[in-house]
Scaffold this motif. Structure first.
Motif, short mmCIF file in Angstrom:
data_model
loop_
_atom_site.label_atom_id
_atom_site.label_comp_id
_atom_site.label_asym_id
_atom_site.label_seq_id
_atom_site.Cartn_x
_atom_site.Cartn_y
_atom_site.Cartn_z
N PRO A 1 0.80 -1.23 0.00
CA PRO A 1 0.00 0.00 0.00
C PRO A 1 0.83 1.27 0.00
CG PRO A 1 -0.88 -1.58 1.57
CD PRO A 1 0.41 -2.14 1.09
N SER A 2 1.94 1.27 0.72
CA SER A 2 2.72 2.50 0.86
C SER A 2 3.54 2.83 -0.38
CB SER A 2 3.65 2.40 2.07
OG SER A 2 4.49 1.27 1.96
N ASP A 3 4.06 1.81 -1.05
CA ASP A 3 4.89 2.03 -2.23
C ASP A 3 5.08 0.71 -2.96
OD1 ASP A 3 6.90 0.68 -0.62
OD2 ASP A 3 7.21 2.60 0.35
N SER A 4 5.56 0.82 -4.19
CA SER A 4 5.83 -0.36 -5.01
C SER A 4 7.07 -0.09 -5.84
CB SER A 4 4.63 -0.68 -5.92
OG SER A 4 3.46 -0.91 -5.17
N GLY A 5 7.67 -1.15 -6.35
CA GLY A 5 8.84 -0.97 -7.19
C GLY A 5 9.43 -2.29 -7.63
N THR A 6 10.42 -2.20 -8.49
CA THR A 6 11.10 -3.38 -9.01
C THR A 6 12.61 -3.23 -8.81
OG1 THR A 6 11.27 -2.45 -11.24
CG2 THR A 6 9.31 -3.78 -10.74
N ALA A 7 13.28 -4.36 -8.83
CA ALA A 7 14.74 -4.36 -8.71
C ALA A 7 15.30 -5.51 -9.53
CB ALA A 7 15.18 -4.49 -7.25
N ILE A 8 16.46 -5.29 -10.11
CA ILE A 8 17.19 -6.36 -10.79
C ILE A 8 18.03 -7.10 -9.76
CG2 ILE A 8 18.92 -6.90 -12.55
CD1 ILE A 8 16.28 -5.90 -13.68
N ILE A 9 17.95 -8.41 -9.77
CA ILE A 9 18.83 -9.21 -8.92
C ILE A 9 20.11 -9.47 -9.72
CG2 ILE A 9 19.09 -11.35 -7.61
CD1 ILE A 9 16.04 -11.52 -7.50
N ASN A 10 21.13 -8.67 -9.47
CA ASN A 10 22.40 -8.87 -10.16
C ASN A 10 23.02 -10.22 -9.81
OD1 ASN A 10 22.36 -6.23 -11.37
ND2 ASN A 10 22.90 -5.40 -9.37
N GLU B 1 24.36 -21.31 4.87
CA GLU B 1 23.43 -20.36 5.47
C GLU B 1 23.74 -18.91 5.09
OE1 GLU B 1 23.55 -21.14 9.69
OE2 GLU B 1 21.81 -22.46 9.53
N ALA B 2 24.91 -18.66 4.51
CA ALA B 2 25.33 -17.30 4.20
C ALA B 2 24.85 -16.88 2.82
CB ALA B 2 26.85 -17.18 4.28
N TYR B 3 24.31 -15.66 2.73
CA TYR B 3 23.84 -15.16 1.44
C TYR B 3 24.49 -13.82 1.12
CZ TYR B 3 20.65 -12.46 4.48
OH TYR B 3 20.13 -11.65 5.45
N ASP B 4 24.57 -13.55 -0.17
CA ASP B 4 25.11 -12.29 -0.70
C ASP B 4 24.17 -11.90 -1.84
OD1 ASP B 4 26.40 -10.26 -2.04
OD2 ASP B 4 28.35 -11.25 -2.11
N LEU B 5 23.36 -10.89 -1.59
CA LEU B 5 22.32 -10.49 -2.54
C LEU B 5 22.60 -9.07 -3.01
CD1 LEU B 5 19.54 -11.16 -3.82
CD2 LEU B 5 18.47 -10.33 -1.72
N ALA B 6 22.75 -8.90 -4.32
CA ALA B 6 23.04 -7.59 -4.91
C ALA B 6 21.85 -7.16 -5.76
CB ALA B 6 24.31 -7.64 -5.75
#
Length: 213
Positions: A64-73, A80-85
């Motif tokens: 409701p407050s906002d929307s958007g998109t992002a590219i997952i590079n 268990e370790a993650y690296d998300l760009a």
């Protein structure tokens, strides 16, 4: 005490017991079953062990407050370790990186400022305005329920996982694809719903990621 009188005394107790043991079961969506297919246990073992990967794709958030998109590079997972760009012009996010393990996250914004928190979901929401259940998403992205919580699985007519309901979210598996020859099919498009929030994740590529020394 007369038998008839004893019976009248027992009737309210019987009615109470019946009422207490009645369980309201939510009806299944049409064409779906909650009975896992015969290969579900083997599939679960295989996907649980698939915990070193690299994927690329796209993320879309609507709330409701906002929307958007992002590219997952990249989304690199090593155990268990993650690296998300992520890259996005939404709210000036630019190139944002999220690194962490369950219960801890380090978020770096485009200006280089870094924030750390023991509550990954709260930090992501504070920094970007997005509600992303990261600790659970690591499991849901593979088509598995997250450990340590109640869940319900629903399967479609082709015996493919269609929905996971867990932690207040409904995870819908819109499309599956064979990305790796030695792995079961993996999710190619997921829609996660919670109240009036929606997160859609489209995966364009899955690869194995070798363990770094």
């Amino acid at each position: 005490m007369a038998p008839v009188f004893r019976l009248w005394l027992a009737l309210p107790l019987i009615a109470l017991l019946v009422a207490c043991t009645t369980i309201q079961v939510e009806p299944l969506p049409e064409g779906m079953t909650d009975q896992p297919p015969a290969n579900w246990a083997a599939r679960t073992r295989s996907l649980s062990q698939f915990d070193h990967w690299r994927l690329m794709g796209k993320l879309a958030v609507r709330q409701p407050s906002d929307s958007g998109t992002a590219i997952i590079n990249h989304w690199i997972q090593q155990g268990e370790a993650y690296d998300l760009a992520l890259s996005s012009s939404f709210l000036g996010m630019g190139s944002t990186t999220l690194k962490g393990v369950p219960g801890f996250i380090e978020l770096t914004l485009p200006d280089g400022e870094t924030y750390r928190s023991g509550d990954p979901e709260a930090l992501v929401q504070a920094a970007t305005g997005w509600q992303l259940p990261l600790d659970n998403l690591i499991w849901w992205i593979r088509g598995l329920p997250a450990p340590g919580g109640d869940f319900r699985l629903l399967f479609d007519a082709s015996e493919q996982l269609a929905i996971i309901r867990q932690a207040g979210w409904e995870i819908r598996y819109d499309r599956w694809q064979t990305f790796l020859p030695d792995q079961p099919s993996l999710p190619a498009r997921i829609t996660a719903l919670k109240d009036d929030k929606r997160v859609r994740l489209v995966v364009s590529q899955w690869d194995r990621h070798e363990v770094t020394p």
